[in-house]
Scaffold this active site. Structure first.
Site, PDB file in Angstrom:
ATOM      1  N   ARG A   1       0.859  -1.197  -0.142  1.00 28.02           N
ATOM      2  CA  ARG A   1      -0.147   0.050  -0.069  1.00 28.02           C
ATOM      3  C   ARG A   1       1.041   1.047   0.095  1.00 28.02           C
ATOM      4  NH1 ARG A   1      -2.844   3.076   4.701  1.00 28.02           N
ATOM      5  NH2 ARG A   1      -4.059   4.663   3.510  1.00 28.02           N
TER       6      ARG A   1
ATOM      7  N   HIS B   1      -3.047  10.887   0.577  1.00 28.54           N
ATOM      8  CA  HIS B   1      -2.922  10.756   1.888  1.00 28.54           C
ATOM      9  C   HIS B   1      -2.557  11.897   2.696  1.00 28.54           C
ATOM     10  CE1 HIS B   1      -1.297   7.461   4.596  1.00 28.54           C
ATOM     11  NE2 HIS B   1      -1.138   8.363   5.364  1.00 28.54           N
TER      12      HIS B   1
ATOM     13  N   GLU C   1      -7.797   8.420   6.057  1.00 28.29           N
ATOM     14  CA  GLU C   1      -8.427   9.055   7.289  1.00 28.29           C
ATOM     15  C   GLU C   1      -8.713  10.466   7.337  1.00 28.29           C
ATOM     16  OE1 GLU C   1      -5.141   6.698  10.170  1.00 28.29           O
ATOM     17  OE2 GLU C   1      -4.555   8.484   9.927  1.00 28.29           O
TER      18      GLU C   1
ATOM     19  N   ASN D   1      -7.732   1.540   9.768  1.00 35.63           N
ATOM     20  CA  ASN D   1      -6.491   1.826  10.452  1.00 35.63           C
ATOM     21  C   ASN D   1      -6.607   1.797  12.137  1.00 35.63           C
ATOM     22  OD1 ASN D   1      -5.423   2.390   7.769  1.00 35.63           O
ATOM     23  ND2 ASN D   1      -4.853   4.432   8.340  1.00 35.63           N
TER      24      ASN D   1
ATOM     25  N   TYR E   1      -5.122   1.140  15.775  1.00 38.69           N
ATOM     26  CA  TYR E   1      -3.775   1.067  16.545  1.00 38.69           C
ATOM     27  C   TYR E   1      -4.153   0.995  18.011  1.00 38.69           C
ATOM     28  CZ  TYR E   1      -1.023   2.874  12.606  1.00 38.69           C
ATOM     29  OH  TYR E   1      -0.202   2.997  11.270  1.00 38.69           O
TER      30      TYR E   1
ATOM     31  N   GLU F   1      -3.898  -0.484   8.099  1.00 33.11           N
ATOM     32  CA  GLU F   1      -2.731  -0.128   8.964  1.00 33.11           C
ATOM     33  C   GLU F   1      -2.713  -0.719  10.049  1.00 33.11           C
ATOM     34  OE1 GLU F   1      -1.546   4.153   9.265  1.00 33.11           O
ATOM     35  OE2 GLU F   1      -2.042   4.487   7.283  1.00 33.11           O
TER      36      GLU F   1
END
Length: 517
Positions: free
Chosen positions: A110, A155, A201, A341, A343, A416
């Protein structure tokens, strides 16, 4: 009478049958003990972005992006005063980096397109053939090694020309520029790219740039931040509205002009933290749902359902932009997948009826919730050296399950997931490379993901952030996320323990899915 059968051929045939039976027995035993829930075409990859990786500032016709201008004019706003002029120089070292991917046996990569590299002045200037040529070389080199390109069109970085000309994402004109960029990408690369993400995002883009004012173009108002201009209550929603409509228009173009012939898929990538109520009270549970709503549902609901979430409409009223009938027609294009994504995880406390300390989310126009890492002084998760990130693997399964249930099990990719460590100058080379914490983080989150898939979640890929240590936006090079250590003085790449572990994980699951054929 002599036999017509060749003894050598008979031996080979018997050996082949014996090996087939042995493989079948081994696969049966493996599947009975530890079956893989992953489909045979599951994407195992690593992730990156253009500004964080490429370097080659102003090379081969590239124009200045907003992040280029920002880091050059105000280096004091970056933790170590650095910029992305060189980054990790993937522009010149992409073949070496593809070799690292091949060694790990990943089957996808990616990356994002630098808008300013292919269209230095947006639709107001010429297409930069140097930029187009670079991405063609990168894509072809990936495919030569059996690695699928997974391309993010935008991005965060934006040509400075478009900010100067009409105010960037606050203007509906940027919708036209994004459509122009997307069409150029589909036309130039779509014969080989089968996975497209329109944005990375967008909730963070709107929040950091137009509410907190800590990223270009630094717009905010008090008490959210101390900027020279902006409106922190209104502008994030204007910017996000333009992003949503840009996504819808790009998907429409892809579906009507390119998708049938090119056979690819198109989606969007969202930041998806997990939230847990800090207590069992109804107020805290409702606040937790508002936290989900004012982050990723804010963007995904209009794209999938055609309207902003009802609770946002009720709380924000006229602050929230409205979709016209023409807009709703565009939104019907939807998407093919949702990129996640993920985390970390937070506790959530209600701020409607309880007093909260200042922080993200606490005001009415943000959803009136407070996020916290601790409950009664005890962390929900294992802390790390990065203050916002801790280890709570269960959050992966819960996040995927939430998205699955809310959005009708639309196909998902984990675009991610990774573990950051502060750049510790006293570490030895061995300490930098033996990243047990990162390995354990990945193992826990992948186990959690597999559990969600076993329970029916349609997840089709997993991308680690990141292939290499890199420039981490406002933190510069003070944080390391790479499966490969980068010596920033020489740019030498060295695989870490986590890179070897990830390869073993991939090989294990490839073997198991082979056995399931």
């Amino acid at each position: 009478m002599k036999s017509c059968t060749n003894p050598k051929s008979l031996f080979v045939e018997i050996l082949f049958i014996a090996l087939s039976l042995l493989i079948s027995f081994s696969c049966s035993l493996k599947n009975s003990l530890d079956p893989s829930p992953l489909p045979t075409n599951f994407l195992f990859g690593t992730a990156s972005s253009a500004y964080q990786y490429e370097g080659a500032y102003m090379s081969d016709g590239k124009g200045p992006s907003d992040w280029d201008v920002f880091t050059h004019q105000t280096p004091d706003k970056i933790m170590d005063g650095s910029n992305g002029d060189v980054a990790v120089d993937q522009y010149n070292r992409y073949l070496e980096d593809i070799g690292l991917m091949e060694a790990m046996e990943v089957n996808s990569y990616r990356f994002s397109v630098s808008w300013a590299r292919v269209l230095p002045k947006g639709r107001f200037g010429e297409v930069n053939s140097g930029g187009i040529s670079y991405y063609n070389r990168l894509i072809d080199a990936l495919l030569l090694k059996g690695i699928q390109p997974f391309v993010t069109i935008s991005h965060f970085d934006l040509p400075q020309e478009l900010e100067d000309r009409y105010g960037g994402w606050l203007s509906p004109e940027l919708q036209e520029d994004f459509i122009y960029l997307a069409d150029l990408c589909f036309k130039s690369f779509g014969d080989r790219v089968k996975y497209w993400a329109t944005f990375n995002e967008p909730d963070y883009l709107a929040t950091y740039s137009y509410r907190q004012g800590i990223a270009p173009p630094f717009r905010c108002s008090k008490p959210f931040g101390n900027c020279s201009e902006g409106d922190s209550e209104k502008e994030p929603y204007v910017a996000a509205h333009n992003v949503i409509l840009s996504h819808a228009a790009a998907v429409y173009i892809y579906r009507t002009k390119y998708q049938v012939e090119q056979g690819g898929k198109i989606g969007i990538v969202m930041n998806c933290d997990w939230f847990e109520p800090i207590s069992n009270s109804v107020a805290d549970k409702l606040a937790t749902e508002r936290a989900q709503t004012f982050t990723h549902n804010w963007i995904l609901d209009p794209i999938i359902f055609g309207e902003y979430p009802p609770i946002m409409q009720k709380i924000l009223g006229n602050i929230l932009p409205k979709f016209s009938n023409k807009d709703r027609e565009k939104l019907k294009s939807g998407l093919d997948f949702i990129g996640i994504n993920h985390y970390t995880t937070y506790y959530v406390k209600d701020c409607f009826y309880s007093k909260c300390e200042p922080g993200p989310g606490v005001t009415r126009t943000e959803g009136s919730y407070q996020q916290s890492e601790t409950k009664y002084g005890v962390s929900i998760r294992k802390p790390t050296s990065i203050e916002w990130q801790s280890v709570y693997p269960q959050g992966m399964e819960k996040t995927v399950t939430y998205v699955k249930n809310r959005y009708n099990n639309t196909p998902m990719f984990i675009t991610e997931n990774g573990y950051g460590e502060s750049n510790n100058r006293i570490y030895t080379d061995e300490q930098y490379l033996d990243d047990f914490n990162r390995k354990n983080y990945m193992a826990g989150h992948l186990d959690s993901l597999l559990e969600a898939i076993r329970k029916g979640a349609d997840v089709r890929g997993y991308f680690v952030w990141s292939l290499l240590d890199n420039s981490e936006w406002l933190r510069g090079y003070t944080v390391r996320y790479g499966l490969h250590h980068v010596d920033y003085a020489t740019l030498k790449r060295t695989p870490r323990l986590s890179a070897r572990w990830y390869k073993e994980f991939i090989v294990k699951h490839k073997t198991e899915t082979f056995c399931q054929k």
